[in-house]
Enzyme design. Structure first.
Site, PDB file in Angstrom:
ATOM      1  N   LYS A 106     -10.446  -2.655   8.603  1.00 20.18           N
ATOM      2  CA  LYS A 106      -9.166  -2.228   9.181  1.00 20.18           C
ATOM      3  C   LYS A 106      -9.403  -1.607  10.548  1.00 20.18           C
ATOM      4  O   LYS A 106      -9.958  -0.512  10.651  1.00 20.18           O
ATOM      5  CB  LYS A 106      -8.505  -1.216   8.236  1.00 20.18           C
ATOM      6  CG  LYS A 106      -7.333  -0.447   8.836  1.00 20.18           C
ATOM      7  CD  LYS A 106      -6.899   0.651   7.878  1.00 20.18           C
ATOM      8  CE  LYS A 106      -5.980   1.649   8.543  1.00 20.18           C
ATOM      9  NZ  LYS A 106      -5.592   2.734   7.600  1.00 20.18           N
TER      10      LYS A 106
ATOM     11  N   GLU B 241       0.833  -1.207   0.000  1.00 19.50           N
ATOM     12  CA  GLU B 241       0.000   0.000   0.000  1.00 19.50           C
ATOM     13  C   GLU B 241       0.865   1.254   0.000  1.00 19.50           C
ATOM     14  O   GLU B 241       1.830   1.343   0.759  1.00 19.50           O
ATOM     15  CB  GLU B 241      -0.889  -0.001   1.246  1.00 19.50           C
ATOM     16  CG  GLU B 241      -1.577   1.310   1.554  1.00 19.50           C
ATOM     17  CD  GLU B 241      -2.074   1.410   2.984  1.00 19.50           C
ATOM     18  OE1 GLU B 241      -2.252   2.545   3.456  1.00 19.50           O
ATOM     19  OE2 GLU B 241      -2.287   0.356   3.627  1.00 19.50           O
TER      20      GLU B 241
END
Length: 209
Positions: A131, A42
């Protein structure tokens, strides 16, 4: 590659968060991660040139890893991410519009949540992966508690203060995966340093299984 394609190959569900990475170093750092066994990568949007970095990494390594963008807080950023070749979206918050648009664009989504209300809002918007941020502040006991009320198919990823030292604790609490930033990569780190940290993290994850 999509996230599920990577995971189907037996790769640990570890997301490397490359906050602050520069485009000229992105491919070397990503390659070192891939070789070490971390193949979900990411680039947060508050990095110098996130789309440029993602494009470069996808071009070089897109058949071996899944590349996404983090700190995606608007539908505009989701669209920029998809145009750059990103296959998954990570956000620090729960925004139904961002989740929905990311899914429309064909990306996997990993929205951030803190409370049960946010978790269920994210699930209602179409997310499966959640998350938990900041993970280390809330700790493993919070994860155990919230898992009791979430649907069985919901997958919690702990992010924020998670690393080699506490990966076993979080695995025991029932997280599906983790996201690791500063303890894996900080601006200025070279590829060899990142590779060594990634290898230790992968070994720690496997040892905790």
């Amino acid at each position: 590659m999509k996230v599920e394609e990577v995971l189907a190959e037996g790769v640990p569900p570890i997301v490397a968060i490359l906050r602050g990475i520069r485009t000229e170093e992105a491919v070397d750092i990503a390659a070192s991660l891939v070789e070490a066994g971390v193949r979900l990568i990411e680039v947060p949007f508050n990095s110098p040139d996130p789309c440029g970095s993602i494009r470069a990494m996808v071009k070089a390594l897109g058949d071996r890893a899944s590349f996404g963008g983090g700190t995606v807080t608007s539908t505009d950023l989701a669209e920029q991410l998809a145009a750059a070749g990103g296959t998954f979206m990570v956000s620090p918050n729960t925004n139904a519009a961002v989740i929905a648009r990311s899914l429309e664009l064909g990306m996997d989504v990993l929205p951030g949540f803190l409370t049960p209300t946010e978790a269920f809002a994210a699930l209602g918007a179409g997310a499966r992966d959640l998350k938990l941020f900041p993970g280390s502040v809330l700790g493993s006991s919070y994860i155990k508690a919230i898992r009791e009320v979430l649907p069985a198919e919901a997958r919690i990823w702990a992010v924020g203060g998670v690393g080699v030292a506490n990966v076993a604790e979080f695995r025991a609490a029932g997280v599906y995966g983790i996201g690791v930033g500063g303890s894996l990569y900080r601006p200025g780190d070279d590829a060899a340093t990142v590779a060594a940290r990634a290898a230790s993290l992968v070994a720690g994850w496997k040892a905790a299984s």
